[in-house]
Design a protein around this motif. Structure first.
Motif, mmCIF file in Angstrom:
data_model
loop_
_atom_site.group_PDB
_atom_site.id
_atom_site.type_symbol
_atom_site.label_atom_id
_atom_site.label_comp_id
_atom_site.label_asym_id
_atom_site.label_seq_id
_atom_site.Cartn_x
_atom_site.Cartn_y
_atom_site.Cartn_z
ATOM 1 N N LEU A 22 73.835 32.327 12.780
ATOM 2 C CA LEU A 22 73.379 31.022 13.257
ATOM 3 C C LEU A 22 74.490 29.982 13.190
ATOM 4 C CD1 LEU A 22 69.955 30.772 11.389
ATOM 5 C CD2 LEU A 22 70.300 31.263 13.803
ATOM 6 N N ILE A 23 74.587 29.200 14.238
ATOM 7 C CA ILE A 23 75.369 27.969 14.181
ATOM 8 C C ILE A 23 74.472 26.924 13.532
ATOM 9 C CG2 ILE A 23 76.465 26.148 15.551
ATOM 10 C CD1 ILE A 23 77.036 28.468 17.645
ATOM 11 N N ASP A 24 73.201 26.952 13.930
ATOM 12 C CA ASP A 24 72.189 26.090 13.349
ATOM 13 C C ASP A 24 70.826 26.695 13.649
ATOM 14 O OD1 ASP A 24 71.160 23.974 11.932
ATOM 15 O OD2 ASP A 24 71.739 22.426 13.366
ATOM 16 N N GLY A 25 69.836 26.322 12.895
ATOM 17 C CA GLY A 25 68.497 26.837 13.146
ATOM 18 C C GLY A 25 67.449 26.017 12.430
ATOM 19 N N ILE A 26 66.276 25.975 13.036
ATOM 20 C CA ILE A 26 65.144 25.234 12.467
ATOM 21 C C ILE A 26 63.889 26.067 12.687
ATOM 22 C CG2 ILE A 26 64.678 23.924 14.577
ATOM 23 C CD1 ILE A 26 64.028 21.522 12.736
ATOM 24 N N ILE A 27 62.965 25.909 11.771
ATOM 25 C CA ILE A 27 61.689 26.614 11.903
ATOM 26 C C ILE A 27 60.584 25.590 11.666
ATOM 27 C CG2 ILE A 27 61.796 27.406 9.518
ATOM 28 C CD1 ILE A 27 60.382 29.987 10.522
ATOM 29 N N ILE A 28 59.548 25.657 12.479
ATOM 30 C CA ILE A 28 58.469 24.671 12.429
ATOM 31 C C ILE A 28 57.130 25.390 12.251
ATOM 32 C CG2 ILE A 28 57.267 22.833 13.672
ATOM 33 C CD1 ILE A 28 59.930 22.554 15.344
ATOM 34 N N ASN A 29 56.427 25.000 11.215
ATOM 35 C CA ASN A 29 55.059 25.453 11.026
ATOM 36 C C ASN A 29 54.194 24.438 11.761
ATOM 37 O OD1 ASN A 29 52.465 26.041 10.209
ATOM 38 N ND2 ASN A 29 52.949 26.172 8.042
ATOM 39 N N GLN A 30 53.565 24.854 12.861
ATOM 40 C CA GLN A 30 52.779 23.921 13.650
ATOM 41 C C GLN A 30 51.485 23.508 12.969
ATOM 42 O OE1 GLN A 30 52.785 26.145 17.475
ATOM 43 N NE2 GLN A 30 53.822 24.316 18.243
ATOM 44 N N GLU A 31 51.109 24.232 11.921
ATOM 45 C CA GLU A 31 49.895 23.938 11.162
ATOM 46 C C GLU A 31 48.693 23.724 12.072
ATOM 47 O OE1 GLU A 31 51.328 20.671 8.649
ATOM 48 O OE2 GLU A 31 51.498 22.123 7.017
ATOM 49 N N ASN A 32 48.563 24.602 13.062
ATOM 50 C CA ASN A 32 47.415 24.510 13.961
ATOM 51 C C ASN A 32 46.439 25.655 13.698
ATOM 52 O OD1 ASN A 32 48.601 26.770 15.177
ATOM 53 N ND2 ASN A 32 49.443 25.602 16.883
ATOM 54 N N SER A 33 45.345 25.673 14.415
ATOM 55 C CA SER A 33 44.314 26.689 14.190
ATOM 56 C C SER A 33 44.783 28.093 14.553
ATOM 57 C CB SER A 33 43.053 26.336 14.984
ATOM 58 O OG SER A 33 43.338 26.305 16.372
ATOM 59 N N HIS A 34 45.852 28.195 15.336
ATOM 60 C CA HIS A 34 46.382 29.511 15.725
ATOM 61 C C HIS A 34 47.452 30.014 14.752
ATOM 62 C CE1 HIS A 34 44.228 29.283 19.486
ATOM 63 N NE2 HIS A 34 44.755 28.097 19.716
ATOM 64 N N HIS A 35 47.781 29.196 13.741
ATOM 65 C CA HIS A 35 48.789 29.549 12.737
ATOM 66 C C HIS A 35 50.134 29.893 13.370
ATOM 67 C CE1 HIS A 35 45.560 29.523 9.817
ATOM 68 N NE2 HIS A 35 44.875 30.319 10.606
ATOM 69 N N MET A 36 50.522 29.134 14.385
ATOM 70 C CA MET A 36 51.758 29.406 15.103
ATOM 71 C C MET A 36 52.969 28.736 14.455
ATOM 72 S SD MET A 36 50.948 31.436 17.526
ATOM 73 C CE MET A 36 52.337 31.408 18.636
ATOM 74 N N TRP A 37 54.098 29.423 14.583
ATOM 75 C CA TRP A 37 55.389 28.935 14.110
ATOM 76 C C TRP A 37 56.343 28.904 15.298
ATOM 77 C CZ3 TRP A 37 56.928 28.208 8.807
ATOM 78 C CH2 TRP A 37 55.901 28.436 7.885
ATOM 79 N N VAL A 38 57.267 27.963 15.275
ATOM 80 C CA VAL A 38 58.308 27.866 16.292
ATOM 81 C C VAL A 38 59.648 28.016 15.579
ATOM 82 C CG1 VAL A 38 59.400 26.384 18.021
ATOM 83 C CG2 VAL A 38 56.917 26.323 17.722
#
Length: 145
Positions: A22-38
Protein backbone atom coordinates in the motif's frame (compact mmCIF):
# COMPACT_ATOMS: atom_id res chain seq x y z
CA UNK A 1 -19.56 5.22 10.10
CA UNK A 2 -16.11 4.51 11.47
CA UNK A 3 -12.89 4.83 9.51
CA UNK A 4 -9.57 3.10 10.10
CA UNK A 5 -6.08 3.24 8.60
CA UNK A 6 -5.29 0.19 6.45
CA UNK A 7 -1.68 -0.95 6.88
CA UNK A 8 -1.55 -4.04 4.66
CA UNK A 9 -3.77 -6.16 2.45
CA UNK A 10 -3.45 -9.68 1.07
CA UNK A 11 -5.87 -11.33 -1.35
CA UNK A 12 -6.29 -15.02 -2.12
CA UNK A 13 -6.13 -15.76 -5.87
CA UNK A 14 -6.04 -19.29 -7.30
CA UNK A 15 -4.90 -20.73 -3.96
CA UNK A 16 -2.05 -18.20 -3.75
CA UNK A 17 -1.87 -15.28 -1.35
CA UNK A 18 -0.96 -12.03 -3.10
CA UNK A 19 0.27 -9.09 -1.05
CA UNK A 20 -0.41 -5.61 -2.43
CA UNK A 21 2.01 -3.05 -0.98
CA UNK A 22 0.00 0.00 0.00
CA UNK A 23 0.97 3.57 -0.68
CA UNK A 24 -2.05 4.41 1.44
CA UNK A 25 -5.26 2.74 2.49
CA UNK A 26 -8.44 3.30 4.46
CA UNK A 27 -11.19 1.02 5.62
CA UNK A 28 -14.71 2.15 6.51
CA UNK A 29 -17.25 0.30 8.59
CA UNK A 30 -20.52 1.64 7.17
CA UNK A 31 -22.36 0.47 10.29
CA UNK A 32 -25.47 -0.22 8.25
CA UNK A 33 -28.01 -3.04 8.39
CA UNK A 34 -26.08 -4.95 5.70
CA UNK A 35 -22.86 -4.89 7.79
CA UNK A 36 -20.92 -3.60 4.79
CA UNK A 37 -17.32 -2.40 4.79
CA UNK A 38 -15.54 -0.28 2.20
CA UNK A 39 -11.81 -0.73 1.61
CA UNK A 40 -9.88 1.76 -0.46
CA UNK A 41 -6.36 0.88 -1.55
CA UNK A 42 -3.98 3.36 -3.11
CA UNK A 43 -1.36 1.19 -4.86
CA UNK A 44 1.06 1.06 -7.78
CA UNK A 45 -0.52 1.01 -11.25
CA UNK A 46 1.23 -2.29 -12.05
CA UNK A 47 -1.66 -4.02 -10.23
CA UNK A 48 -4.37 -2.39 -12.38
CA UNK A 49 -4.83 -5.36 -14.72
CA UNK A 50 -5.28 -7.76 -11.79
CA UNK A 51 -8.02 -5.67 -10.18
CA UNK A 52 -9.71 -4.92 -13.53
CA UNK A 53 -9.86 -8.68 -14.18
CA UNK A 54 -11.46 -9.34 -10.80
CA UNK A 55 -13.93 -6.49 -11.35
CA UNK A 56 -14.93 -7.78 -14.80
CA UNK A 57 -15.39 -11.31 -13.44
CA UNK A 58 -17.47 -9.93 -10.55
CA UNK A 59 -15.51 -12.27 -8.27
CA UNK A 60 -15.87 -12.47 -4.51
CA UNK A 61 -12.37 -12.31 -3.06
CA UNK A 62 -10.96 -13.41 0.27
CA UNK A 63 -8.91 -10.57 1.76
CA UNK A 64 -6.92 -10.19 4.96
CA UNK A 65 -6.33 -6.66 6.17
CA UNK A 66 -4.22 -5.28 9.01
CA UNK A 67 -5.93 -2.21 10.44
CA UNK A 68 -4.58 0.68 12.54
CA UNK A 69 -1.53 -0.95 14.20
CA UNK A 70 1.01 -3.45 12.81
CA UNK A 71 0.50 -5.65 15.90
CA UNK A 72 -3.22 -6.11 15.16
CA UNK A 73 -4.47 -9.42 13.88
CA UNK A 74 -5.43 -9.37 10.21
CA UNK A 75 -9.19 -9.07 9.72
CA UNK A 76 -10.70 -11.43 7.15
CA UNK A 77 -13.11 -10.02 4.57
CA UNK A 78 -15.08 -11.30 1.59
CA UNK A 79 -15.06 -8.43 -0.92
CA UNK A 80 -15.78 -7.51 -4.54
CA UNK A 81 -13.98 -4.90 -6.63
CA UNK A 82 -16.30 -1.92 -7.08
CA UNK A 83 -14.00 0.48 -8.92
CA UNK A 84 -10.46 0.92 -10.20
CA UNK A 85 -9.33 4.46 -10.99
CA UNK A 86 -5.96 5.59 -12.29
CA UNK A 87 -4.44 8.53 -10.41
CA UNK A 88 -1.05 9.57 -11.76
CA UNK A 89 1.28 6.56 -11.68
CA UNK A 90 -0.94 4.77 -9.17
CA UNK A 91 -4.45 3.40 -8.86
CA UNK A 92 -7.24 3.71 -6.35
CA UNK A 93 -9.09 0.43 -5.82
CA UNK A 94 -12.46 0.40 -4.10
CA UNK A 95 -13.52 -2.91 -2.54
CA UNK A 96 -16.84 -3.56 -0.80
CA UNK A 97 -17.76 -6.52 1.32
CA UNK A 98 -18.33 -8.06 4.72
CA UNK A 99 -16.16 -9.06 7.63
CA UNK A 100 -15.89 -12.85 7.53
CA UNK A 101 -15.53 -13.78 11.16
CA UNK A 102 -14.47 -12.63 14.55
CA UNK A 103 -10.84 -12.43 15.57
CA UNK A 104 -8.82 -15.56 14.90
CA UNK A 105 -6.96 -15.58 18.24
CA UNK A 106 -3.56 -15.21 16.60
CA UNK A 107 -1.58 -15.35 19.85
CA UNK A 108 -3.14 -18.62 20.98
CA UNK A 109 -2.71 -20.21 17.57
CA UNK A 110 0.91 -19.04 17.28
CA UNK A 111 1.70 -20.45 20.71
CA UNK A 112 0.09 -23.77 19.79
CA UNK A 113 2.14 -23.89 16.57
CA UNK A 114 5.42 -23.12 18.35
CA UNK A 115 4.77 -25.79 20.99
CA UNK A 116 3.97 -28.31 18.23
CA UNK A 117 7.41 -27.48 16.76
CA UNK A 118 8.88 -28.69 20.05
CA UNK A 119 9.88 -25.31 21.42
CA UNK A 120 9.84 -24.72 25.17
CA UNK A 121 11.36 -22.56 27.88
CA UNK A 122 13.36 -19.48 26.90
CA UNK A 123 13.46 -20.45 23.20
CA UNK A 124 9.64 -20.65 23.13
CA UNK A 125 9.38 -17.25 24.82
CA UNK A 126 11.94 -15.66 22.46
CA UNK A 127 10.20 -16.96 19.31
CA UNK A 128 6.75 -16.09 20.61
CA UNK A 129 7.75 -12.48 21.36
CA UNK A 130 9.54 -12.17 18.02
CA UNK A 131 6.69 -13.68 15.99
CA UNK A 132 4.06 -11.58 17.78
CA UNK A 133 5.95 -8.50 16.54
CA UNK A 134 6.58 -9.73 12.97
CA UNK A 135 3.24 -11.59 12.56
CA UNK A 136 4.29 -14.39 10.19
CA UNK A 137 1.50 -16.34 8.51
CA UNK A 138 0.44 -19.32 10.55
CA UNK A 139 0.69 -22.78 8.99
CA UNK A 140 -3.09 -23.24 9.23
CA UNK A 141 -3.63 -19.93 7.41
CA UNK A 142 -1.22 -20.95 4.66
CA UNK A 143 -3.30 -24.09 4.16
CA UNK A 144 -6.67 -22.32 3.97
CA UNK A 145 -5.63 -18.64 3.71
Amino acid sequence: MKTFKMLSVSILDDDQVKDFPLIDGIIINQENSHHMWVLELFIDEKYQETFEKWKAADELLEAKVVISYPENEPAAFRVAVEAVKKIGDNISVLLKGRLKRARSQYAEQLLEELISEGLNGSELLRRFESDMRSRPRLKKDKEKF
